[in-house]
Design a protein around this motif. Structure first.
Motif, PDB file in Angstrom:
ATOM      1  N   SER A 180       0.855  -1.229   0.036  1.00 41.54           N
ATOM      2  CA  SER A 180      -0.026   0.131  -0.007  1.00 41.54           C
ATOM      3  C   SER A 180       0.918   1.238   0.059  1.00 41.54           C
ATOM      4  O   SER A 180       1.907   1.278   0.544  1.00 41.54           O
ATOM      5  CB  SER A 180      -0.730  -0.158   1.310  1.00 41.54           C
ATOM      6  OG  SER A 180      -0.248   0.263   2.388  1.00 41.54           O
ATOM      7  N   GLY A 181       0.381   2.151  -0.676  1.00 42.31           N
ATOM      8  CA  GLY A 181       1.109   3.536  -0.907  1.00 42.31           C
ATOM      9  C   GLY A 181       2.251   3.418  -1.919  1.00 42.31           C
ATOM     10  O   GLY A 181       2.851   4.397  -2.275  1.00 42.31           O
ATOM     11  N   ASP A 205      -3.143  -0.173  -4.140  1.00 44.50           N
ATOM     12  CA  ASP A 205      -3.868   0.783  -4.199  1.00 44.50           C
ATOM     13  C   ASP A 205      -4.420   1.249  -5.754  1.00 44.50           C
ATOM     14  O   ASP A 205      -3.828   2.388  -6.034  1.00 44.50           O
ATOM     15  CB  ASP A 205      -3.383   2.265  -3.441  1.00 44.50           C
ATOM     16  CG  ASP A 205      -3.223   1.781  -2.146  1.00 44.50           C
ATOM     17  OD1 ASP A 205      -3.987   1.386  -1.386  1.00 44.50           O
ATOM     18  OD2 ASP A 205      -2.015   2.614  -1.611  1.00 44.50           O
ATOM     19  N   LEU A 254      -5.806   4.574  -6.807  1.00 47.70           N
ATOM     20  CA  LEU A 254      -5.131   5.811  -6.585  1.00 47.70           C
ATOM     21  C   LEU A 254      -4.115   5.717  -7.383  1.00 47.70           C
ATOM     22  O   LEU A 254      -3.523   6.970  -7.816  1.00 47.70           O
ATOM     23  CB  LEU A 254      -4.716   5.635  -5.078  1.00 47.70           C
ATOM     24  CG  LEU A 254      -5.672   5.937  -4.005  1.00 47.70           C
ATOM     25  CD1 LEU A 254      -4.895   5.858  -2.639  1.00 47.70           C
ATOM     26  CD2 LEU A 254      -6.413   7.324  -3.997  1.00 47.70           C
ATOM     27  N   SER A 306      -3.359   9.667  -1.406  1.00 52.18           N
ATOM     28  CA  SER A 306      -3.666   8.971  -0.332  1.00 52.18           C
ATOM     29  C   SER A 306      -3.223   9.708   0.916  1.00 52.18           C
ATOM     30  O   SER A 306      -3.725   9.466   2.042  1.00 52.18           O
ATOM     31  CB  SER A 306      -2.779   7.778  -0.181  1.00 52.18           C
ATOM     32  OG  SER A 306      -1.353   7.934  -0.149  1.00 52.18           O
TER      33      SER A 306
END
Lengths: 215, 10
Positions: A30-31, A89, A92, A143
């Protein structure tokens, strides 16, 4: 090899190790932008074609192989690992990276040291590396919250670019024949892209607070 | 000496 170049390579290596550690320890990406990671894999694959044609040093060869292998491993994990891929993600990570590919390729066709297959791909890899961080920076900005390891990853990646600039300044004075306009100008652009991130990184560090990017 | 086509940096 001067100290700036060596430290630049080491911070680059550390950034990749931090990313691998994050993925391995938390089984999460994530990220992290898959698009940026895919662009980096392509950067290394197109730049290090000279593995087959030129030998510079054992250090050089080993580092190239490490960068190729680690970038492919990261992309593989993010795409295929059953746990890691679930944390990606995707919604995103929407930066249109094909645009970066096309622009870098066209620029490489126009601006290169020599019109030869390997040289055009080398220039392509330099231009692509300069902008490959963009999907990652956009994802972080979208995010808002940046987890610790992801923040360290981007910080070390930026430190690597900054150290390479010091390396070029040093080489420019030590070796008057050193003129690498393509690499130097692209490197300056690339480092400038981190300026905003660095600003917020140092603010959070100074205040001992979690890294947050403004929306 | 360094030739124009050798890219010694990573």
């Amino acid at each position: 090899m001067n100290i700036f170049r060596f430290l630049g390579d080491m911070t680059h290596l550390i950034s990749i190790l931090i990313l691998l550690l994050k993925i391995y320890a938390t089984k999460s990406c994530s990220g992290i932008s898959l698009k940026t990671q895919e662009l980096y894999a392509l950067v290394f694959l197109t730049r290090y074609l000279d593995l087959f044609t030129d030998f510079i040093s054992v250090y050089n060869t080993v580092m190239k192989l490490v960068f190729i292998a680690s970038s492919l491993a990261i992309v593989w994990c993010m795409r295929n690992h059953p746990l890691v891929r679930r944390s990606y993600d995707k919604q995103l990570d929407t930066f249109r990276h094909y645009f970066l590919l096309l622009a870098s390729f066209l620029l490489a066709l126009l601006l290169h040291e020599k019109f030869a297959f390997q040289e055009v791909l080398w220039a392509f890899s330099i231009y692509l590396e300069a902008v490959a961080i963009l999907p990652q920076l956009v994802l972080l900005q979208r995010s808002g919250n940046v987890d610790n390891l992801t923040g360290q990853y981007v910080f070390f990646l930026g430190a690597y670019r900054a150290l390479y600039i010091f390396n070029w300044i040093y080489r420019y004075f030590i070796d008057p024949h050193f003129t690498r306009w393509i690499a130097c100008v692209s490197g300056l652009v690339q480092t400038a892209l981190y300026a905003d991130f660095f600003y917020y990184y140092f603010i959070s560090w100074k205040n001992n607070a979690k890294l947050q990017l403004p929306a | 000496g360094e030739t124009n086509t050798t890219h010694d940096e990573l």
